[in-house]
Design an enzyme around this catalytic site. Structure first.
Site, mmCIF file in Angstrom:
data_model
loop_
_atom_site.group_PDB
_atom_site.id
_atom_site.type_symbol
_atom_site.label_atom_id
_atom_site.label_comp_id
_atom_site.label_asym_id
_atom_site.label_seq_id
_atom_site.Cartn_x
_atom_site.Cartn_y
_atom_site.Cartn_z
ATOM 1 N N TYR A 1 45.288 35.530 55.597
ATOM 2 C CA TYR A 1 46.838 33.864 55.247
ATOM 3 C C TYR A 1 47.634 35.132 54.690
ATOM 4 O O TYR A 1 47.233 35.279 53.991
ATOM 5 C CB TYR A 1 46.532 32.952 55.603
ATOM 6 C CG TYR A 1 45.698 33.011 53.892
ATOM 7 C CD1 TYR A 1 46.215 32.531 52.520
ATOM 8 C CD2 TYR A 1 44.281 32.660 53.295
ATOM 9 C CE1 TYR A 1 45.856 32.247 51.079
ATOM 10 C CE2 TYR A 1 43.886 32.457 51.835
ATOM 11 C CZ TYR A 1 44.426 32.178 50.905
ATOM 12 O OH TYR A 1 43.896 32.348 49.945
ATOM 13 N N PRO A 2 49.391 34.193 55.098
ATOM 14 C CA PRO A 2 49.858 34.737 54.127
ATOM 15 C C PRO A 2 50.140 33.578 53.335
ATOM 16 O O PRO A 2 50.122 32.556 54.243
ATOM 17 C CB PRO A 2 50.874 34.758 55.022
ATOM 18 C CG PRO A 2 50.949 34.023 56.125
ATOM 19 C CD PRO A 2 49.764 33.674 56.551
ATOM 20 N N HIS B 1 43.889 30.508 37.690
ATOM 21 C CA HIS B 1 43.896 30.475 38.818
ATOM 22 C C HIS B 1 43.253 31.840 39.334
ATOM 23 O O HIS B 1 42.057 31.274 40.084
ATOM 24 C CB HIS B 1 45.152 31.217 39.018
ATOM 25 C CG HIS B 1 45.178 31.050 40.646
ATOM 26 N ND1 HIS B 1 45.057 29.615 41.667
ATOM 27 C CD2 HIS B 1 45.813 31.823 42.031
ATOM 28 C CE1 HIS B 1 45.634 30.377 43.315
ATOM 29 N NE2 HIS B 1 45.114 31.344 42.961
ATOM 30 N N GLN C 1 37.823 39.498 47.720
ATOM 31 C CA GLN C 1 39.267 39.886 48.467
ATOM 32 C C GLN C 1 40.148 40.634 48.053
ATOM 33 O O GLN C 1 39.975 41.243 46.601
ATOM 34 C CB GLN C 1 39.677 37.849 47.034
ATOM 35 C CG GLN C 1 41.204 37.681 47.223
ATOM 36 C CD GLN C 1 41.591 36.568 46.038
ATOM 37 O OE1 GLN C 1 41.432 35.668 45.799
ATOM 38 N NE2 GLN C 1 41.592 36.866 45.085
#
Length: 254
Positions: free
Chosen positions: A150-151, A177, A190
């Site tokens: 996803y962008p 985060h 990731q």
């Protein structure tokens, strides 16, 4: 440095291989009109291209992977990593000139570069000589069962303008985060690619896992983190299953 300059200080990035996510939809109606021999010949040509591109991975000069996409957004995704934009474009052209491409319709694409920011970076010396950093900037794409792409952007509106925060504020937010992402180590791989000036969003996120539910859990958990909840804006999500040279013929079988 003035207070205003500190507020607007841009994060510095380490940049690795260039990335292309190429999503295609099959023209199954036209594909079915071919004879079995014609289809086999085209599949053979395409697998030959994949094997040719795979040489770069064996030499540590790039990586690539192929996934079938679930849903109506596309039928398959080809993800390519290469040292230069020219090499990326050359592979794109090679595929576009192949016979299989004649039976595909471009569905979506994303151009970016593997990126690490200095929000979390530390240590002395040349980071490009650090084996851990190099492994992240020049990754070998895994053959995990599932992929999610996803962008995303950082919001730039009203009081929720990421780019008006100081470097210290952004660093603190990204640290918390990042802790969520690291908690999925061993479950999800990731790869973050930067795309400012390259494509319509600012980053592309590609997740790999052997358990597709980990994507849902990771993205949902991050929704509660301030970086995503307050500053994150997301594009379309693409989820798919790995296609190997062995499973590709079955995918194209009609």
């Amino acid at each position: 440095m003035s207070e205003q300059q500190m507020t607007n200080e841009a994060a510095k990035t380490l940049d690795g291989w260039y990335a292309l996510h190429d999503f295609r939809t099959m023209d199954w109606a036209s594909w079915k009109l071919l004879s079995s021999d014609e289809r086999q010949s085209i599949i053979h040509e395409f697998t030959g291209l994949l094997e040719k591109w795979g040489v770069a991975q064996k030499e540590g000069k790039g990586s690539q992977t192929l996934y079938s996409i679930v849903g109506q957004k596309a039928d398959f995704m080809l993800m390519i990593l290469r040292p230069t934009m020219e090499e990326l474009n050359q592979i794109e052209l090679e595929f576009n000139k192949s016979r299989l491409a004649e039976f595909t319709i471009p569905a979506y694409s994303y151009v970016s570069v593997v990126e690490l920011s200095n929000y979390l970076a530390s240590g002395d010396g040349d980071p490009y000589e650090n084996p851990h950093v190099r492994a992240r900037l020049y990754p070998e794409l895994p053959e995990s069962k599932y992929v999610c792409f996803y962008p995303m952007d950082k919001r730039r509106s009203g009081n929720d303008n990421w780019y008006m925060l100081s470097m210290e504020e952004r660093r603190n937010l990204m640290r918390s985060h990042g802790l969520i992402g690291r908690s999925y180590a061993g479950k999800v791989k990731q790869i973050i690619t930067g795309s400012v000036g390259f494509d319509d969003y600012e980053w592309g996120v590609t997740l790999f896992s052997d358990d597709v539910l980990q994507f849902k859990k990771l993205v949902y958990e991050m929704r509660f983190d301030e970086v995503s909840a307050r500053y994150g804006e997301f594009g379309s999500f693409f989820v798919g299953n790995h296609l190997s040279l062995d499973t590709l013929p079955q995918f194209l079988y009609v």
